[in-house]
Design an enzyme around this catalytic site. Sequence first.
Site, PDB file in Angstrom:
ATOM      1  N   ALA A  62       0.849  -1.190   0.000  1.00  0.00           N
ATOM      2  CA  ALA A  62       0.000   0.000   0.000  1.00  0.00           C
ATOM      3  C   ALA A  62       0.886   1.242   0.000  1.00  0.00           C
ATOM      4  O   ALA A  62       2.071   1.175   0.340  1.00  0.00           O
ATOM      5  CB  ALA A  62      -0.910  -0.008   1.219  1.00  0.00           C
ATOM      6  N   GLY A  82       0.017  -5.165   0.666  1.00  0.00           N
ATOM      7  CA  GLY A  82      -1.182  -5.116  -0.151  1.00  0.00           C
ATOM      8  C   GLY A  82      -1.001  -5.755  -1.513  1.00  0.00           C
ATOM      9  O   GLY A  82      -1.967  -6.249  -2.108  1.00  0.00           O
ATOM     10  N   GLU A  95      -1.505  -9.401  -0.942  1.00  0.00           N
ATOM     11  CA  GLU A  95      -2.924  -9.600  -0.671  1.00  0.00           C
ATOM     12  C   GLU A  95      -3.760  -9.465  -1.940  1.00  0.00           C
ATOM     13  O   GLU A  95      -4.737 -10.193  -2.134  1.00  0.00           O
ATOM     14  CB  GLU A  95      -3.377  -8.600   0.388  1.00  0.00           C
ATOM     15  CG  GLU A  95      -2.757  -8.895   1.752  1.00  0.00           C
ATOM     16  CD  GLU A  95      -2.907  -7.759   2.746  1.00  0.00           C
ATOM     17  OE1 GLU A  95      -3.368  -8.019   3.866  1.00  0.00           O
ATOM     18  OE2 GLU A  95      -2.561  -6.608   2.407  1.00  0.00           O
ATOM     19  N   GLU A 132       4.005  -5.707   7.099  1.00  0.00           N
ATOM     20  CA  GLU A 132       3.336  -4.590   7.774  1.00  0.00           C
ATOM     21  C   GLU A 132       3.786  -4.410   9.220  1.00  0.00           C
ATOM     22  O   GLU A 132       3.753  -3.300   9.754  1.00  0.00           O
ATOM     23  CB  GLU A 132       1.811  -4.782   7.736  1.00  0.00           C
ATOM     24  CG  GLU A 132       1.174  -4.631   6.357  1.00  0.00           C
ATOM     25  CD  GLU A 132       1.085  -5.935   5.583  1.00  0.00           C
ATOM     26  OE1 GLU A 132       0.352  -5.984   4.587  1.00  0.00           O
ATOM     27  OE2 GLU A 132       1.784  -6.918   5.967  1.00  0.00           O
TER      28      GLU A 132
END
Length: 258
Positions: free
Chosen positions: A65, A109, A112, A132
């Site tokens: 992200a 992300g 994911e 993360e």
Amino acid sequence: MAFKTLIADVEDHVFLIKLNRPDAMNALNTELVGELNCALREAEENEKVRVIIITGSEKAFAAGADIKEMSEKTYVDVITEDLFGSVTEEFQRLRKPVIAAVSGYALGGGCELAMMCDIIIASDTAKFGQPEVNLGVMAGIGGSQRLTRFVGKAKAMDMNLTGRFMDAQEAERSGLVSRVVPAKKLIEEATAAAQKIAEKSMISVMAIKESVNRSYETTLREGLLFERRMFHGLFATEDQKEGMAAFLDKREPQFRDK
């Protein structure tokens, strides 16, 4: 539709979506996620599209992200806007199969996002991770849930708690990816897989996708019953008659999605 953070193209029933934020290693920001949602809806609604491929660059599928965008957000901000909730919902609505063609970094992300797809084909340079924890947060788009289901508790804990990366070979051994191919042949291999799927009856393809996904949502007994009823239902289609007749006639079937 023209996109700023994506390159999208349709060819031979395959909708290819390429993440295109090269300066940020395809980090997922609000604009990219919004455009990805639009592209997925466009692909789902386009009758010519039978399979979707999502890819990035040779260096990075998506390196996570966008930290710069997220760093100043508060709890109130992220829960009010339901950060990343929209893309999760968009994938859950998709009935057409999605292939992730992953090269380079698929972190946070990005990992994911790949796991939201139905099949992951990785290049030999791919690296997967959920780092993360190094930012004082945790995975928020499936890194603690999908990853655990795919590779098991031990490896999911290891990756989420230490932030270590998993290379392509380990990812294949662990069941995270379906196959590993040379980086130069990644799109060629992903496209070949997509075209193979596109040749099939879309009624069968959708039923298979729904049945496999159902296995993660219910008990084995209920899942087997669901699978059997879907199997029974396909005998009401013209494609079932054509597929079995073609097999007996020793010819290629001509499916019509009916």
